[in-house]
Scaffold this motif. Sequence first.
Motif, PDB file in Angstrom:
ATOM      1  N   ARG A 161       0.499  -1.196  -0.025  1.00 14.51           N
ATOM      2  CA  ARG A 161       0.185   0.059  -0.097  1.00 14.51           C
ATOM      3  C   ARG A 161       0.808   1.322  -0.070  1.00 14.51           C
ATOM      4  NH1 ARG A 161      -2.860  -0.796   5.453  1.00 14.51           N
ATOM      5  NH2 ARG A 161      -0.715  -1.138   5.929  1.00 14.51           N
ATOM      6  N   PRO A 162       0.340   2.425  -0.417  1.00 14.46           N
ATOM      7  CA  PRO A 162       1.104   3.580  -0.403  1.00 14.46           C
ATOM      8  C   PRO A 162       1.728   3.769   0.782  1.00 14.46           C
ATOM      9  CG  PRO A 162      -0.941   3.909  -1.572  1.00 14.46           C
ATOM     10  CD  PRO A 162      -0.833   2.689  -1.018  1.00 14.46           C
ATOM     11  N   GLU A 163       1.104   3.701   2.093  1.00 15.22           N
ATOM     12  CA  GLU A 163       1.481   4.067   3.372  1.00 15.22           C
ATOM     13  C   GLU A 163       2.640   3.190   3.923  1.00 15.22           C
ATOM     14  OE1 GLU A 163      -2.660   2.086   3.985  1.00 15.22           O
ATOM     15  OE2 GLU A 163      -1.626   3.475   2.535  1.00 15.22           O
ATOM     16  N   ASP A 474      -9.139   0.648   0.975  1.00 16.59           N
ATOM     17  CA  ASP A 474      -8.495   1.465  -0.040  1.00 16.59           C
ATOM     18  C   ASP A 474      -8.223   2.685   0.515  1.00 16.59           C
ATOM     19  OD1 ASP A 474      -8.777  -0.504  -1.794  1.00 16.59           O
ATOM     20  OD2 ASP A 474     -10.708   0.381  -2.654  1.00 16.59           O
ATOM     21  N   GLU A 475      -7.211   3.528   0.236  1.00 19.69           N
ATOM     22  CA  GLU A 475      -6.782   4.733   0.923  1.00 19.69           C
ATOM     23  C   GLU A 475      -8.060   5.987   0.872  1.00 19.69           C
ATOM     24  OE1 GLU A 475      -3.236   7.922   0.452  1.00 19.69           O
ATOM     25  OE2 GLU A 475      -3.532   6.376  -0.820  1.00 19.69           O
ATOM     26  N   THR A 476      -8.835   6.014  -0.106  1.00 16.98           N
ATOM     27  CA  THR A 476      -9.716   7.285  -0.397  1.00 16.98           C
ATOM     28  C   THR A 476     -10.666   6.817   0.532  1.00 16.98           C
ATOM     29  OG1 THR A 476     -10.360   5.984  -2.435  1.00 16.98           O
ATOM     30  CG2 THR A 476      -8.940   7.803  -3.013  1.00 16.98           C
ATOM     31  N   ILE A 477     -11.262   5.541   0.587  1.00 18.05           N
ATOM     32  CA  ILE A 477     -12.247   4.852   1.464  1.00 18.05           C
ATOM     33  C   ILE A 477     -11.958   5.173   2.853  1.00 18.05           C
ATOM     34  CG2 ILE A 477     -13.767   3.096   2.101  1.00 18.05           C
ATOM     35  CD1 ILE A 477     -13.631   2.013  -0.961  1.00 18.05           C
ATOM     36  N   ARG A 478     -10.518   4.796   2.972  1.00 15.87           N
ATOM     37  CA  ARG A 478     -10.216   4.981   4.703  1.00 15.87           C
ATOM     38  C   ARG A 478     -10.440   6.510   4.874  1.00 15.87           C
ATOM     39  NH1 ARG A 478      -4.116   5.124   4.784  1.00 15.87           N
ATOM     40  NH2 ARG A 478      -4.574   7.164   4.168  1.00 15.87           N
ATOM     41  N   LYS A 528       0.008   4.332  11.344  1.00 12.21           N
ATOM     42  CA  LYS A 528      -0.286   5.529  11.791  1.00 12.21           C
ATOM     43  C   LYS A 528      -1.405   6.401  10.852  1.00 12.21           C
ATOM     44  CE  LYS A 528       3.357   8.426   9.694  1.00 12.21           C
ATOM     45  NZ  LYS A 528       4.159   7.111   9.340  1.00 12.21           N
ATOM     46  N   GLU A 529      -1.377   5.839   9.595  1.00 11.92           N
ATOM     47  CA  GLU A 529      -2.294   6.616   8.715  1.00 11.92           C
ATOM     48  C   GLU A 529      -3.759   5.935   9.068  1.00 11.92           C
ATOM     49  OE1 GLU A 529       1.301   6.692   6.688  1.00 11.92           O
ATOM     50  OE2 GLU A 529       0.507   4.868   7.658  1.00 11.92           O
ATOM     51  N   ASP A 530      -4.075   5.040   9.714  1.00 11.10           N
ATOM     52  CA  ASP A 530      -5.328   4.314  10.202  1.00 11.10           C
ATOM     53  C   ASP A 530      -5.703   4.909  11.635  1.00 11.10           C
ATOM     54  OD1 ASP A 530      -5.124   2.662   7.869  1.00 11.10           O
ATOM     55  OD2 ASP A 530      -4.741   0.862   8.775  1.00 11.10           O
ATOM     56  N   VAL A 531      -5.046   5.504  12.166  1.00  7.38           N
ATOM     57  CA  VAL A 531      -5.230   6.256  13.261  1.00  7.38           C
ATOM     58  C   VAL A 531      -6.000   7.430  13.240  1.00  7.38           C
ATOM     59  CG1 VAL A 531      -4.353   7.077  15.814  1.00  7.38           C
ATOM     60  CG2 VAL A 531      -3.208   5.164  14.797  1.00  7.38           C
ATOM     61  N   PRO A 532      -7.351   7.332  13.736  1.00  9.22           N
ATOM     62  CA  PRO A 532      -8.195   8.629  13.827  1.00  9.22           C
ATOM     63  C   PRO A 532      -7.762  10.091  14.179  1.00  9.22           C
ATOM     64  CG  PRO A 532      -9.514   7.024  14.429  1.00  9.22           C
ATOM     65  CD  PRO A 532      -8.010   6.524  14.650  1.00  9.22           C
TER      66      PRO A 532
END
Length: 572
Positions: A161-163, A474-478, A528-532
């Motif tokens: 994934r990009p992240e 998916d990144e945009t959906i996330r 960290k990209e998945d942390v609100p």
Amino acid sequence: MARASYPHLADISQSPHHAIKYVGFDAERGSTVGGTSVRGAYLSARYESRREETDFTVHDYLTGHTELNALERDDSQLDKRALDVITEQLNLRSLLSMPVANLSNGQTRRARIAKALMVQPEVLLLDGPFMGLDPNTLKTLSRVLMGLAERQQPRLIMSLRPEDGVPDWVSHLVVIDEKLRIIAQGAKHDLLKADGAHASTLRSILGAADYSQQASSRAQVSRDGFAKQSLPLPPGEALVEMRGVKVSYGDKTVLGDWQQPLNGEMQSSLWWSLHRGQRCGIFGPNGSGKTTMLSLITSDHPQTYSLPIQLFGRSRLPGPGEPGISLFDIQRRMGHSSPEVHAFFPKQLTISRALESAWADAPLARPTLTPEAKRKVKACLRWFARELNPGQKQPTALETLQAASLDHTTVEKSANALTDIYKELTANDADLAWATSMIVRDLSFSNQRLVLFLRAIVASPDLIILDEALSGIDETIRDKALLFLSQGEKVSRVKDGVAEESKLAQLNMTVMDGLSHEQALLVISHSKEDVPGCVREWICLPEPGEGMAPRVGKLPGPLELNPQGWDNIWGR
């Protein structure tokens, strides 16, 4: 239709079936090392000392001596030397006698890769190998994979994934966009020098860390609408309290094997609480006890009954003059999404029925739906109609509304006209017919995760638990999901660091709000990209067996705009 050809395999007289091995890391494969979900096994068995018949050892698994693999080869066919080499390469030798059910996430990945290597393939395909790993385990696995790549035994192909970034040792890349179109391919150093329409995208992927740092310096608010410096909400009443919790199986302690300071004194075991208004992250290495800690909070763990734990002000067992709290009471007040929930959720439900099950005692039970509950389900479905129903050719009702403009010279008249248009588009819920016919099973992996994420938040429970809930999405959906979690229908998007108010908010037609002061949020993630962006408090559990106390701290704002906070969490 194009056909794949394998010139090298033809030269060495090997079939692709035997020469190419695939190992994927997603919810369908994650519940056992073998990649086949043992649905009949008692789900909480991983927390107990007793052994299930499916709890074969790592040695059994690697050598094919499992009841679930009856057709595997026997000892006479086994290359013992290959076993020695592979277990040494993947640092599994000390784990050979351990039941596979007791492996941590990182150990499980290494075991599954080792299983694929036992047949000595020419090509090893790894789908998302870094997904869901803590930073330290990720580095360890990356070093292992680098060794395989350098030896080219086997040749290695990974999806990233990009992240995830791109490891230094990767030599060639194929880059695809969200529509699965190839936008670039070739040697990595050549792609870094490339110009053209996708040059900035390529450089952002190849230099993810630097790009993230630059983006954070430019942004005014995070992708879910929080300023770089934003204070936490004042804590309300305690929803979860742990007062000296220690979980052991015999002489092995898996959580709470430490002394920690509390009010100026040292206390044994885990002391921790979560209050209304708090947004907290639980972090730690794979195997540090995060899953055990979470299972105590959700009351899935058998020891919840005997440990000093209070959930919503009550213990599981009744005390003097105090009734215990039932599992149904807990489930009604918690919204939970995780890879385990994904693996065991009944996927024969329709999308709308899956969301409605947030008001039921169990996913297949009949939900009790108030008019407000029905409005919330419809609001979620309309907000994510494009994502959940990608085959829709016409603009959705919200897309039509967002594209319209308010005439600021006659605001009231214009607003009334837009309101009438939207009501006409959504009359009799004709725009949501797809949600009552589409089955969860038929959705993509990413969209299934999205449905379960929405199910966790739609009923506005007291406590929302997101345990790797957006891993693999998916990144945009996330990003849209995180924005919806925090802002509800009030903000349509964040563009160039600016939050744009939605038409629904302008017309006072919102139904779903973001997290309220009365709710608490608990997040477990290794990315960290998945942390609100609303998470402010954190606890990081220590490496297993160290005896060190967990570290705790606070974040000044969203991790996206304060990337140094991620290093602080992991003690780097």
